[in-house]
Design a protein around this motif. Structure first.
Motif, PDB file in Angstrom:
ATOM      1  N   UNK A 104       0.969  -1.243  -0.021  1.00 13.86           N
ATOM      2  CA  UNK A 104       0.054  -0.023  -0.025  1.00 13.86           C
ATOM      3  C   UNK A 104       0.902   1.056   0.233  1.00 13.86           C
ATOM      4  N   UNK A 105       1.989   1.270   0.917  1.00 15.86           N
ATOM      5  CA  UNK A 105       2.585   2.353   0.949  1.00 15.86           C
ATOM      6  C   UNK A 105       3.418   2.645  -0.280  1.00 15.86           C
ATOM      7  N   UNK A 106       4.083   1.776  -0.930  1.00 17.16           N
ATOM      8  CA  UNK A 106       4.660   1.955  -2.261  1.00 17.16           C
ATOM      9  C   UNK A 106       3.792   2.266  -3.237  1.00 17.16           C
ATOM     10  N   UNK A 107       2.681   1.804  -3.416  1.00 19.16           N
ATOM     11  CA  UNK A 107       1.907   1.968  -4.578  1.00 19.16           C
ATOM     12  C   UNK A 107       1.195   3.380  -4.553  1.00 19.16           C
ATOM     13  N   UNK A 108       0.871   3.901  -3.445  1.00 21.02           N
ATOM     14  CA  UNK A 108       0.384   5.103  -3.230  1.00 21.02           C
ATOM     15  C   UNK A 108       1.547   6.379  -3.039  1.00 21.02           C
ATOM     16  N   UNK A 109       2.672   5.746  -2.771  1.00 24.70           N
ATOM     17  CA  UNK A 109       4.017   6.636  -2.670  1.00 24.70           C
ATOM     18  C   UNK A 109       4.409   6.971  -3.875  1.00 24.70           C
ATOM     19  N   UNK A 110       4.502   5.880  -4.726  1.00 25.73           N
ATOM     20  CA  UNK A 110       4.784   6.063  -6.149  1.00 25.73           C
ATOM     21  C   UNK A 110       4.168   6.922  -7.214  1.00 25.73           C
ATOM     22  N   UNK A 111       2.627   6.615  -6.785  1.00 28.19           N
ATOM     23  CA  UNK A 111       1.730   7.279  -7.255  1.00 28.19           C
ATOM     24  C   UNK A 111       1.845   8.853  -7.125  1.00 28.19           C
ATOM     25  N   UNK A 112       1.914   9.152  -5.608  1.00 22.96           N
ATOM     26  CA  UNK A 112       2.202  10.760  -5.584  1.00 22.96           C
ATOM     27  C   UNK A 112       3.253  11.396  -6.265  1.00 22.96           C
ATOM     28  N   UNK A 113       4.436  10.526  -6.466  1.00 21.02           N
ATOM     29  CA  UNK A 113       5.480  10.671  -6.776  1.00 21.02           C
ATOM     30  C   UNK A 113       5.459  11.386  -8.376  1.00 21.02           C
ATOM     31  N   UNK A 114       4.533  10.375  -8.993  1.00 20.53           N
ATOM     32  CA  UNK A 114       4.185  10.805 -10.445  1.00 20.53           C
ATOM     33  C   UNK A 114       3.430  12.052 -10.745  1.00 20.53           C
ATOM     34  N   UNK A 115       2.439  12.223  -9.540  1.00 22.30           N
ATOM     35  CA  UNK A 115       1.826  13.435  -9.711  1.00 22.30           C
ATOM     36  C   UNK A 115       2.509  14.765  -9.463  1.00 22.30           C
ATOM     37  N   UNK A 116       3.533  14.606  -8.653  1.00 22.40           N
ATOM     38  CA  UNK A 116       4.491  15.827  -8.311  1.00 22.40           C
ATOM     39  C   UNK A 116       5.378  15.967  -9.672  1.00 22.40           C
ATOM     40  N   UNK A 117       5.874  14.785 -10.113  1.00 19.68           N
ATOM     41  CA  UNK A 117       6.709  14.964 -11.609  1.00 19.68           C
ATOM     42  C   UNK A 117       5.526  15.602 -12.560  1.00 19.68           C
ATOM     43  N   UNK A 118       4.495  15.269 -12.829  1.00 21.39           N
ATOM     44  CA  UNK A 118       3.751  15.952 -13.803  1.00 21.39           C
ATOM     45  C   UNK A 118       3.629  17.531 -13.632  1.00 21.39           C
ATOM     46  N   UNK A 119       3.377  17.791 -12.225  1.00 21.25           N
ATOM     47  CA  UNK A 119       3.393  19.145 -11.745  1.00 21.25           C
ATOM     48  C   UNK A 119       4.623  19.915 -12.158  1.00 21.25           C
ATOM     49  N   UNK A 120       5.797  19.205 -11.708  1.00 28.17           N
ATOM     50  CA  UNK A 120       7.184  19.901 -12.051  1.00 28.17           C
ATOM     51  C   UNK A 120       7.423  20.118 -13.560  1.00 28.17           C
ATOM     52  N   UNK A 121       6.722  19.151 -14.433  1.00 30.00           N
ATOM     53  CA  UNK A 121       6.813  19.305 -15.832  1.00 30.00           C
ATOM     54  C   UNK A 121       6.090  20.496 -16.349  1.00 30.00           C
ATOM     55  N   UNK A 122       4.907  20.575 -15.805  1.00 29.88           N
ATOM     56  CA  UNK A 122       4.014  21.921 -16.039  1.00 29.88           C
ATOM     57  C   UNK A 122       4.773  23.255 -15.708  1.00 29.88           C
ATOM     58  N   UNK A 123       5.450  22.887 -14.783  1.00 27.28           N
ATOM     59  CA  UNK A 123       6.064  24.448 -14.293  1.00 27.28           C
ATOM     60  C   UNK A 123       7.141  24.593 -14.999  1.00 27.28           C
ATOM     61  N   UNK A 124       7.910  23.597 -15.412  1.00 20.89           N
ATOM     62  CA  UNK A 124       9.028  23.687 -16.320  1.00 20.89           C
ATOM     63  C   UNK A 124       8.644  24.230 -17.660  1.00 20.89           C
ATOM     64  N   UNK A 125       7.574  23.692 -18.313  1.00 19.71           N
ATOM     65  CA  UNK A 125       7.097  24.348 -19.436  1.00 19.71           C
ATOM     66  C   UNK A 125       6.704  25.853 -19.232  1.00 19.71           C
ATOM     67  N   UNK A 126       6.131  26.238 -18.169  1.00 19.81           N
ATOM     68  CA  UNK A 126       5.559  27.422 -17.833  1.00 19.81           C
ATOM     69  C   UNK A 126       6.863  28.378 -17.978  1.00 19.81           C
ATOM     70  N   UNK A 127       7.884  28.005 -17.149  1.00 17.06           N
ATOM     71  CA  UNK A 127       9.126  28.773 -17.140  1.00 17.06           C
ATOM     72  C   UNK A 127       9.667  28.866 -18.753  1.00 17.06           C
ATOM     73  N   UNK A 128       9.710  27.969 -19.231  1.00 13.28           N
ATOM     74  CA  UNK A 128      10.506  27.792 -20.588  1.00 13.28           C
ATOM     75  C   UNK A 128       9.730  28.714 -21.755  1.00 13.28           C
ATOM     76  N   UNK A 129       8.312  28.793 -21.309  1.00 19.85           N
ATOM     77  CA  UNK A 129       7.706  29.591 -22.474  1.00 19.85           C
ATOM     78  C   UNK A 129       7.434  30.936 -22.168  1.00 19.85           C
ATOM     79  N   UNK A 130       6.970  30.944 -20.524  1.00 23.46           N
ATOM     80  CA  UNK A 130       6.324  32.577 -20.327  1.00 23.46           C
ATOM     81  C   UNK A 130       7.585  32.960 -19.691  1.00 23.46           C
ATOM     82  N   UNK A 131       8.858  32.584 -19.052  1.00 20.18           N
ATOM     83  CA  UNK A 131       9.827  33.456 -18.812  1.00 20.18           C
ATOM     84  C   UNK A 131      11.135  32.761 -19.423  1.00 20.18           C
ATOM     85  N   UNK A 132      11.345  32.700 -20.591  1.00 24.09           N
ATOM     86  CA  UNK A 132      12.596  32.095 -21.269  1.00 24.09           C
ATOM     87  C   UNK A 132      13.839  32.654 -20.812  1.00 24.09           C
ATOM     88  N   UNK A 133      13.960  33.940 -20.463  1.00 22.88           N
ATOM     89  CA  UNK A 133      15.149  34.652 -20.175  1.00 22.88           C
ATOM     90  C   UNK A 133      15.650  34.200 -18.906  1.00 22.88           C
TER      91      UNK A 133
END
Length: 331
Positions: A104-133
């Protein structure tokens, strides 16, 4: 009252899974389908990790995050699928309480990691496109370390609390888990003591991940869309930004759509048929892990070109070898 006393002093320490009981006659077909999915996840994600590691052009934050997402997908599927296959093929459905809580721990822990990585990818694209400098200043090694620390603190603390609360319950009734793996609400539903704290913890998970991550991701892509629409109509950068963001959005829909329904149905006690709930719980893990390498491998130009380049180099190396009649190989 006299019959309730012995039951209140007893708690099951082992459980058995009831994985798609309606389809037991076709369990070999189910096992084959899940095995093919497992194979697809391992091969697809491993290939993507290999390409990103070997191609130097892909050693940038966005592709490193994709690589981390692939590793998490492999781990989370490996946490549940081997045990599911044993259950379907050989009816090896028993698991101890300790083993259940670990899964249970590893299933939910790894799923939460995936959610955080998707969040980080969205922020990465935001900085790259909206704040490229400011991109190189923001997305650096220091930011990655802070992201790692935030991810570990948030996921470990919340999921540990979830598991500890589940482990503190008494299970004096049925020991049959109506699921294919040790899902939090599937185990908690078997408890014969108060489950209020467990339901509260389940809602906390929804708030911390679904309620926080999705709005931030939505806001990021809305800002990206606004910036892209203000660019020149036929600009190559605009088309590339649309292409990249639509790729990420496909992955987000695959992950959050089924996941949100699954979490809400358990956390808010929404009545859903057991078989459908089990299927959604499994698909929540399998669908993103299966389609992510396909989406990123096919739609991301740099990864596709990197894969083609590696194949060409390997083919050229094989064709450059000449086998002599004596059996010796000469370059």
């Amino acid at each position: 009252m006299l019959e309730a006393l012995p039951r209140s002093n007893f708690s099951h320490t082992s459980f058995q899974f009831r994985c798609f009981p309606e389809l037991q006659e076709h369990r070999w077909i189910l096992a084959l389908l899940f095995f093919l999915c497992f194979l697809s996840v391992l091969l697809g994600n491993s290939l993507l990790v290999y390409v990103i590691r070997r191609v130097e052009r892909l050693h940038s934050p966005m592709y490193i995050l994709i690589c981390m997402l692939c590793v998490v997908d492999i781990l989370v599927v490996t946490t549940i699928l081997p045990n599911m296959l044993l259950t379907l093929l050989f009816n090896w459905s028993h698991i101890s309480l300790a083993g259940c809580l670990i899964q249970m721990f590893f299933t939910h822990f790894l799923s939460s990691l995936e959610s955080t990585l998707l969040l980080a990818m969205a922020l990465d694209r935001y900085v790259a496109i909206c704040r490229p400098l400011h991109y190189t200043d923001v997305m650096n090694s220091s930011m990655f370390l802070k992201l790692l620390l935030f991810t570990l603190l948030r996921s470990v603390s919340i999921m540990s609390t979830l598991v500890v609360l589940a482990g503190s319950l008494w299970f004096c009734g049925s020991n049959t888990i109506q699921h294919c793996y040790c899902d939090h609400m599937a185990l908690v539903s078997l408890a014969c003591t108060s489950k209020e704290r467990n339901h509260a913890a389940g809602l906390a998970v929804i708030i911390c991940f679904v309620g926080v991550d999705i709005p931030i991701i939505f806001f990021s892509y809305m800002k990206i869309l606004n910036v892209v629409l203000q660019a020149a109509a036929a600009s190559e950068d605009r088309l590339k930004a649309f292409h990249t963001c639509s790729t990420h959005l496909m992955v987000l829909v695959c992950f959050y759509l089924v996941g949100t329904i699954t979490f809400l149905s358990g956390g808010l006690n929404i009545p859903i048929a057991t078989g459908i709930n089990t299927l959604m719980g499994v698909m929540y893990i399998l669908i993103p892990a299966t389609v992510n390498p396909i989406i990123y491998g096919v739609r991301t130009t740099e990864i596709r070109h990197g894969l083609q380049r590696l194949f060409r180099l390997r083919a050229k190396r094989i064709l450059s070898l000449k086998v002599l009649p004596s059996g010796k190989v000469q370059a």
